[in-house]
Design a protein around this motif. Sequence first.
Motif, PDB file in Angstrom:
ATOM      1  N   ARG A  12      16.165   5.624  10.325  1.00 39.34           N
ATOM      2  CA  ARG A  12      14.814   5.147  10.602  1.00 39.34           C
ATOM      3  C   ARG A  12      14.042   4.972   9.301  1.00 39.34           C
ATOM      4  O   ARG A  12      14.104   5.825   8.423  1.00 39.34           O
ATOM      5  N   ILE A  13      13.336   3.848   9.190  1.00 44.67           N
ATOM      6  CA  ILE A  13      12.397   3.658   8.085  1.00 44.67           C
ATOM      7  C   ILE A  13      11.006   3.525   8.687  1.00 44.67           C
ATOM      8  O   ILE A  13      10.828   2.997   9.783  1.00 44.67           O
ATOM      9  N   TYR A  14      10.030   4.034   7.965  1.00 43.28           N
ATOM     10  CA  TYR A  14       8.661   4.017   8.449  1.00 43.28           C
ATOM     11  C   TYR A  14       7.943   2.792   7.900  1.00 43.28           C
ATOM     12  O   TYR A  14       8.030   2.502   6.708  1.00 43.28           O
ATOM     13  N   CYS A  15       7.246   2.063   8.768  1.00 39.16           N
ATOM     14  CA  CYS A  15       6.457   0.900   8.365  1.00 39.16           C
ATOM     15  C   CYS A  15       5.080   0.959   8.989  1.00 39.16           C
ATOM     16  O   CYS A  15       4.911   1.430  10.113  1.00 39.16           O
ATOM     17  N   ARG A  16       4.116   0.488   8.234  1.00 37.18           N
ATOM     18  CA  ARG A  16       2.766   0.282   8.775  1.00 37.18           C
ATOM     19  C   ARG A  16       2.376  -1.143   8.442  1.00 37.18           C
ATOM     20  O   ARG A  16       2.385  -1.545   7.280  1.00 37.18           O
ATOM     21  N   GLY A  41      10.784  10.410  -2.469  1.00 38.18           N
ATOM     22  CA  GLY A  41       9.746  11.342  -2.057  1.00 38.18           C
ATOM     23  C   GLY A  41       8.380  10.731  -1.845  1.00 38.18           C
ATOM     24  O   GLY A  41       7.629  11.184  -0.998  1.00 38.18           O
ATOM     25  N   PHE A  42       8.034   9.707  -2.600  1.00 33.01           N
ATOM     26  CA  PHE A  42       6.726   9.093  -2.428  1.00 33.01           C
ATOM     27  C   PHE A  42       6.704   8.283  -1.141  1.00 33.01           C
ATOM     28  O   PHE A  42       7.713   7.739  -0.727  1.00 33.01           O
ATOM     29  N   GLY A  43       5.552   8.179  -0.535  1.00 33.65           N
ATOM     30  CA  GLY A  43       5.440   7.421   0.701  1.00 33.65           C
ATOM     31  C   GLY A  43       4.378   6.349   0.613  1.00 33.65           C
ATOM     32  O   GLY A  43       3.745   6.146  -0.429  1.00 33.65           O
ATOM     33  N   HIS A  44       4.187   5.676   1.722  1.00 36.61           N
ATOM     34  CA  HIS A  44       3.252   4.555   1.766  1.00 36.61           C
ATOM     35  C   HIS A  44       1.809   4.975   1.489  1.00 36.61           C
ATOM     36  O   HIS A  44       0.994   4.151   1.114  1.00 36.61           O
ATOM     37  N   LEU A  45       1.503   6.251   1.651  1.00 35.75           N
ATOM     38  CA  LEU A  45       0.133   6.702   1.391  1.00 35.75           C
ATOM     39  C   LEU A  45      -0.255   6.462  -0.064  1.00 35.75           C
ATOM     40  O   LEU A  45      -1.427   6.246  -0.368  1.00 35.75           O
ATOM     41  N   SER A  46       0.724   6.452  -0.959  1.00 36.27           N
ATOM     42  CA  SER A  46       0.437   6.210  -2.378  1.00 36.27           C
ATOM     43  C   SER A  46       0.122   4.749  -2.665  1.00 36.27           C
ATOM     44  O   SER A  46      -0.441   4.429  -3.708  1.00 36.27           O
ATOM     45  N   THR A  47       0.469   3.827  -1.753  1.00 36.50           N
ATOM     46  CA  THR A  47       0.195   2.408  -1.985  1.00 36.50           C
ATOM     47  C   THR A  47      -1.101   1.947  -1.333  1.00 36.50           C
ATOM     48  O   THR A  47      -1.569   0.847  -1.619  1.00 36.50           O
ATOM     49  N   GLU A  48      -1.675   2.766  -0.466  1.00 39.45           N
ATOM     50  CA  GLU A  48      -2.886   2.341   0.238  1.00 39.45           C
ATOM     51  C   GLU A  48      -4.075   2.094  -0.689  1.00 39.45           C
ATOM     52  O   GLU A  48      -4.816   1.136  -0.483  1.00 39.45           O
ATOM     53  N   PRO A  49      -4.302   2.925  -1.738  1.00 35.56           N
ATOM     54  CA  PRO A  49      -5.397   2.602  -2.665  1.00 35.56           C
ATOM     55  C   PRO A  49      -5.208   1.239  -3.345  1.00 35.56           C
ATOM     56  O   PRO A  49      -6.178   0.509  -3.539  1.00 35.56           O
ATOM     57  N   LEU A  50      -3.975   0.891  -3.680  1.00 38.66           N
ATOM     58  CA  LEU A  50      -3.706  -0.420  -4.281  1.00 38.66           C
ATOM     59  C   LEU A  50      -4.033  -1.535  -3.290  1.00 38.66           C
ATOM     60  O   LEU A  50      -4.622  -2.551  -3.653  1.00 38.66           O
ATOM     61  N   SER A  68      -0.909  -6.870   5.266  1.00 37.89           N
ATOM     62  CA  SER A  68      -0.087  -5.982   4.445  1.00 37.89           C
ATOM     63  C   SER A  68       0.974  -5.265   5.266  1.00 37.89           C
ATOM     64  O   SER A  68       0.790  -5.001   6.450  1.00 37.89           O
ATOM     65  N   ILE A  69       2.072  -4.980   4.581  1.00 41.44           N
ATOM     66  CA  ILE A  69       3.155  -4.181   5.142  1.00 41.44           C
ATOM     67  C   ILE A  69       3.403  -3.038   4.163  1.00 41.44           C
ATOM     68  O   ILE A  69       3.674  -3.268   2.989  1.00 41.44           O
ATOM     69  N   HIS A  70       3.251  -1.815   4.651  1.00 42.15           N
ATOM     70  CA  HIS A  70       3.544  -0.630   3.848  1.00 42.15           C
ATOM     71  C   HIS A  70       4.845  -0.054   4.380  1.00 42.15           C
ATOM     72  O   HIS A  70       4.961   0.229   5.575  1.00 42.15           O
ATOM     73  N   MET A  71       5.845   0.096   3.513  1.00 41.88           N
ATOM     74  CA  MET A  71       7.155   0.554   3.949  1.00 41.88           C
ATOM     75  C   MET A  71       7.609   1.743   3.116  1.00 41.88           C
ATOM     76  O   MET A  71       7.500   1.722   1.893  1.00 41.88           O
ATOM     77  N   ASP A  72       8.102   2.759   3.796  1.00 41.43           N
ATOM     78  CA  ASP A  72       8.741   3.882   3.119  1.00 41.43           C
ATOM     79  C   ASP A  72      10.248   3.642   3.170  1.00 41.43           C
ATOM     80  O   ASP A  72      10.847   3.732   4.241  1.00 41.43           O
ATOM     81  N   PRO A  73      10.884   3.310   2.048  1.00 39.63           N
ATOM     82  CA  PRO A  73      12.335   3.105   2.056  1.00 39.63           C
ATOM     83  C   PRO A  73      13.062   4.405   2.420  1.00 39.63           C
ATOM     84  O   PRO A  73      12.466   5.483   2.414  1.00 39.63           O
ATOM     85  N   LEU A  74      14.342   4.298   2.704  1.00 39.83           N
ATOM     86  CA  LEU A  74      15.137   5.496   2.985  1.00 39.83           C
ATOM     87  C   LEU A  74      14.972   6.498   1.843  1.00 39.83           C
ATOM     88  O   LEU A  74      14.962   6.130   0.671  1.00 39.83           O
ATOM     89  N   GLY A  75      14.801   7.752   2.194  1.00 38.09           N
ATOM     90  CA  GLY A  75      14.633   8.806   1.201  1.00 38.09           C
ATOM     91  C   GLY A  75      13.203   9.001   0.755  1.00 38.09           C
ATOM     92  O   GLY A  75      12.912   9.874  -0.057  1.00 38.09           O
ATOM     93  N   ASN A  76      12.281   8.200   1.269  1.00 41.61           N
ATOM     94  CA  ASN A  76      10.880   8.315   0.897  1.00 41.61           C
ATOM     95  C   ASN A  76      10.045   8.820   2.074  1.00 41.61           C
ATOM     96  O   ASN A  76      10.196   8.343   3.194  1.00 41.61           O
ATOM     97  N   ASP A  80      13.918   8.387   7.055  1.00 40.51           N
ATOM     98  CA  ASP A  80      15.045   9.316   7.040  1.00 40.51           C
ATOM     99  C   ASP A  80      15.584   9.519   5.629  1.00 40.51           C
ATOM    100  O   ASP A  80      15.479   8.637   4.773  1.00 40.51           O
ATOM    101  N   ALA A  81      16.171  10.687   5.431  1.00 43.86           N
ATOM    102  CA  ALA A  81      16.776  11.025   4.143  1.00 43.86           C
ATOM    103  C   ALA A  81      18.064  10.237   3.932  1.00 43.86           C
ATOM    104  O   ALA A  81      18.695   9.795   4.885  1.00 43.86           O
ATOM    105  N   VAL A  82      18.434  10.100   2.679  1.00 47.81           N
ATOM    106  CA  VAL A  82      19.695   9.461   2.320  1.00 47.81           C
ATOM    107  C   VAL A  82      20.736  10.568   2.162  1.00 47.81           C
ATOM    108  O   VAL A  82      20.558  11.494   1.389  1.00 47.81           O
ATOM    109  N   ILE A  83      21.818  10.455   2.917  1.00 51.18           N
ATOM    110  CA  ILE A  83      22.897  11.435   2.841  1.00 51.18           C
ATOM    111  C   ILE A  83      24.016  10.926   1.931  1.00 51.18           C
ATOM    112  O   ILE A  83      24.522  11.646   1.088  1.00 51.18           O
TER     113      ILE A  83
END
Length: 93
Positions: A12-16, A41-50, A68-76, A80-83
């Motif tokens: 699963r990847i998270y998108c807003r 580790g960083f997530g989409h919350l860090s891109t919202e100010p931009l 806008s599309i804010h996406m947390d790639p795998l591992g962010n 989901d984490a990258v195994i």
Amino acid sequence: LQKPLMLACGKRIYCRVSTHNQSNGNIFEKPWVLYVPGGPGFGHLSTEPLADEVATYCLKHKMGITNSIHMDPLGNKFSDAVIDPETELTVTY
């Protein structure tokens, strides 16, 4: 839209997605900006100010506001984490 999206590999990847209604209802009337945070580790919350700065700039210069599309790639953050990076982060053609 603000939810995890299921990938074909079962991860699963998270998108807003933020759209701004246009006068004729066409969301493709204005440009789209894809925000992808650095990681891991960083997530989409860090891109919202931009995104806020981009929206302010566009309004100031009478360009209208972007979608806008804010996406947390795998591992962010919320995705989901990258195994196994060899199989999960490899693109095949």
